[in-house]
Design a protein around this motif. Structure first.
Motif, PDB file in Angstrom:
ATOM      1  N   GLU A   1      13.624   3.282  -6.273  1.00  0.00           N
ATOM      2  CA  GLU A   1      13.721   2.338  -5.153  1.00  0.00           C
ATOM      3  C   GLU A   1      12.389   2.231  -4.425  1.00  0.00           C
ATOM      4  O   GLU A   1      11.970   1.145  -4.027  1.00  0.00           O
ATOM      5  N   ALA A   2      11.737   3.358  -4.235  1.00  0.00           N
ATOM      6  CA  ALA A   2      10.450   3.353  -3.540  1.00  0.00           C
ATOM      7  C   ALA A   2       9.421   2.569  -4.348  1.00  0.00           C
ATOM      8  O   ALA A   2       8.639   1.794  -3.784  1.00  0.00           O
ATOM      9  N   VAL A   3       9.431   2.746  -5.666  1.00  0.00           N
ATOM     10  CA  VAL A   3       8.505   2.007  -6.524  1.00  0.00           C
ATOM     11  C   VAL A   3       8.758   0.510  -6.397  1.00  0.00           C
ATOM     12  O   VAL A   3       7.826  -0.292  -6.273  1.00  0.00           O
TER      13      VAL A   3
ATOM     14  N   ALA B   1      10.015  -1.127  -3.886  1.00  0.00           N
ATOM     15  CA  ALA B   1       9.545  -1.609  -2.583  1.00  0.00           C
ATOM     16  C   ALA B   1       8.029  -1.722  -2.565  1.00  0.00           C
ATOM     17  O   ALA B   1       7.474  -2.715  -2.067  1.00  0.00           O
ATOM     18  N   ILE B   2       7.343  -0.725  -3.109  1.00  0.00           N
ATOM     19  CA  ILE B   2       5.875  -0.734  -3.126  1.00  0.00           C
ATOM     20  C   ILE B   2       5.351  -1.930  -3.915  1.00  0.00           C
ATOM     21  O   ILE B   2       4.466  -2.667  -3.465  1.00  0.00           O
ATOM     22  N   VAL B   3       5.894  -2.134  -5.104  1.00  0.00           N
ATOM     23  CA  VAL B   3       5.409  -3.232  -5.949  1.00  0.00           C
ATOM     24  C   VAL B   3       5.736  -4.579  -5.311  1.00  0.00           C
ATOM     25  O   VAL B   3       4.919  -5.509  -5.326  1.00  0.00           O
TER      26      VAL B   3
ATOM     27  N   ILE C   1       6.057  -5.285  -2.102  1.00  0.00           N
ATOM     28  CA  ILE C   1       5.192  -5.512  -0.951  1.00  0.00           C
ATOM     29  C   ILE C   1       3.776  -5.863  -1.411  1.00  0.00           C
ATOM     30  O   ILE C   1       3.129  -6.756  -0.861  1.00  0.00           O
TER      31      ILE C   1
ATOM     32  N   PHE D   1      13.538   6.345   3.809  1.00  0.00           N
ATOM     33  CA  PHE D   1      13.774   4.907   3.859  1.00  0.00           C
ATOM     34  C   PHE D   1      13.533   4.325   5.242  1.00  0.00           C
ATOM     35  O   PHE D   1      12.815   3.343   5.375  1.00  0.00           O
TER      36      PHE D   1
ATOM     37  N   VAL E   1      10.005   3.368   3.831  1.00  0.00           N
ATOM     38  CA  VAL E   1      10.107   2.015   3.273  1.00  0.00           C
ATOM     39  C   VAL E   1      10.087   0.954   4.373  1.00  0.00           C
ATOM     40  O   VAL E   1       9.368  -0.050   4.282  1.00  0.00           O
TER      41      VAL E   1
ATOM     42  N   LEU F   1       6.695   0.625   5.719  1.00  0.00           N
ATOM     43  CA  LEU F   1       5.845  -0.119   4.778  1.00  0.00           C
ATOM     44  C   LEU F   1       6.026  -1.620   4.962  1.00  0.00           C
ATOM     45  O   LEU F   1       5.053  -2.382   4.969  1.00  0.00           O
ATOM     46  N   PHE F   2       7.274  -2.044   5.086  1.00  0.00           N
ATOM     47  CA  PHE F   2       7.539  -3.466   5.315  1.00  0.00           C
ATOM     48  C   PHE F   2       6.861  -3.938   6.603  1.00  0.00           C
ATOM     49  O   PHE F   2       6.215  -4.993   6.628  1.00  0.00           O
TER      50      PHE F   2
ATOM     51  N   ALA G   1       3.234  -4.299   6.171  1.00  0.00           N
ATOM     52  CA  ALA G   1       2.899  -5.471   5.360  1.00  0.00           C
ATOM     53  C   ALA G   1       2.825  -6.721   6.222  1.00  0.00           C
ATOM     54  O   ALA G   1       1.985  -7.594   5.994  1.00  0.00           O
TER      55      ALA G   1
ATOM     56  N   LEU H   1       6.396   7.276 -12.621  1.00  0.00           N
ATOM     57  CA  LEU H   1       6.659   5.865 -12.341  1.00  0.00           C
ATOM     58  C   LEU H   1       6.170   5.498 -10.951  1.00  0.00           C
ATOM     59  O   LEU H   1       5.578   4.437 -10.725  1.00  0.00           O
ATOM     60  N   LEU H   2       6.401   6.380  -9.992  1.00  0.00           N
ATOM     61  CA  LEU H   2       5.937   6.160  -8.621  1.00  0.00           C
ATOM     62  C   LEU H   2       4.419   6.086  -8.577  1.00  0.00           C
ATOM     63  O   LEU H   2       3.833   5.215  -7.918  1.00  0.00           O
TER      64      LEU H   2
ATOM     65  N   GLY I   1       3.317   2.824  -9.972  1.00  0.00           N
ATOM     66  CA  GLY I   1       3.538   1.757  -8.988  1.00  0.00           C
ATOM     67  C   GLY I   1       2.458   1.725  -7.929  1.00  0.00           C
ATOM     68  O   GLY I   1       1.971   0.655  -7.547  1.00  0.00           O
TER      69      GLY I   1
ATOM     70  N   ALA J   1      -0.158  -1.278  -7.350  1.00  0.00           N
ATOM     71  CA  ALA J   1      -0.286  -1.937  -6.052  1.00  0.00           C
ATOM     72  C   ALA J   1      -1.741  -1.916  -5.585  1.00  0.00           C
ATOM     73  O   ALA J   1      -2.244  -2.912  -5.048  1.00  0.00           O
TER      74      ALA J   1
END
Lengths: 101, 152
Positions: free
Chosen positions: A71-73, A75-77, A79, B60, B64, B67-68, B71, B135-136, B139, B143
């Motif tokens: 989920e974090a990935v 959101a990061i991608v 954004i 979250f 998260v 982060l939003f 942005a 994976l993180l 990402g 980014a």
């Protein structure tokens, strides 16, 4: 009566997530829809795991943590993509018709 | 017996999710998303998964959602034509109204000590965790590449 309530909440949130992914044209709202879907699934998994012994509950909670990383990935991608496209003046996802912009 | 935590958490979940998608200004939608995460944390806590409830709040709501918000400081906040605050409030109020009349409570399993979770996560499912963290990392690198200045 206990499980159907969490089941109903999870199902409703999952449906809202599907609506967000399919009906919205803004990248961030699509990402929010995806996040809602994943969160609904984790809620349901933990609710169903209540019937399992401790080892099963540990397995489910470990799986939920892995799902959170995904989920974090997402959101990061999302954004990063939103900021990149905002620099180019693209806000509607329907304008993305090519793989390279 | 009416479980107040279940009532409030379920209402926050449904109302927050509806508002996150339907708010006219996405900044307010992100606040709805934060409300959803708080509601989900309440449900996790009510089911005895205290570690997940704390993680939900820290990762979250604190990560998260932040982060939003960050942005939006770099780009104009998207605005959609119609807002659905009324729908979101209705979703939350309807949930409360339905649950208030039902003899419900959250399912409670055996409490899981954090040590058992750590043993499962870093022992039996260590490979899955490593793949998720890889994976993180991918990402984050992706980014960074997308947002690197001076790219054509």
């Amino acid at each position: 009566m206990t499980l159907p309530v969490v089941l109903g909440v999870s199902l409703a949130v999952f449906a809202l997530g599907i609506y967000g992914v399919l009906a919205k044209r803004d990248i961030l709202r699509i990402a929010i829809g995806g996040t809602l879907m994943l969160s609904a699934v984790t809620l349901l998994l933990v609710a169903l795991a209540q019937a399992l012994p401790q080892q099963g509950m540990a397995t489910v909670q470990a799986f939920v943590l892995v799902v959170w990383a995904v989920e974090a990935v997402e959101a990061i991608v999302a954004i990063a993509l939103f900021l990149y496209l905002a620099r180019k003046g693209i806000t509607d996802i329907d304008e993305l018709r090519e793989l390279k912009w | 017996m009416i479980d107040a935590l279940l009532l409030v958490s379920s209402a926050l979940c449904l109302g927050g999710a509806a508002y996150a998608l339907g708010a006219r200004h996405l900044m307010r939608g992100v606040l709805g998303l934060a409300a959803f995460f708080i509601g989900a944390a309440g449900l996790f806590a009510g089911m005895g998964a205290w570690f997940l409830a704390a993680g939900q709040l820290f990762l979250f709501v604190g990560g998260v959602v932040a982060l939003f918000v960050l942005a939006f400081s770099s780009a104009p906040t998207p605005v959609q034509r119609e807002g659905t605050l009324a729908a979101a409030c209705a979703a939350g109020a309807l949930t409360l109204a339905l649950l208030a009349f039902l003899p419900v409570s959250l399912p409670q399993g055996a409490p899981l000590p954090p040590a058992a979770l750590a043993q499962a996560l870093f022992g039996e499912y260590g490979l899955a965790l490593e793949i998720a963290l890889l994976l993180l990392f991918a990402g984050i690198v992706g980014a960074q590449y997308l947002l690197a200045e001076g790219r054509a």
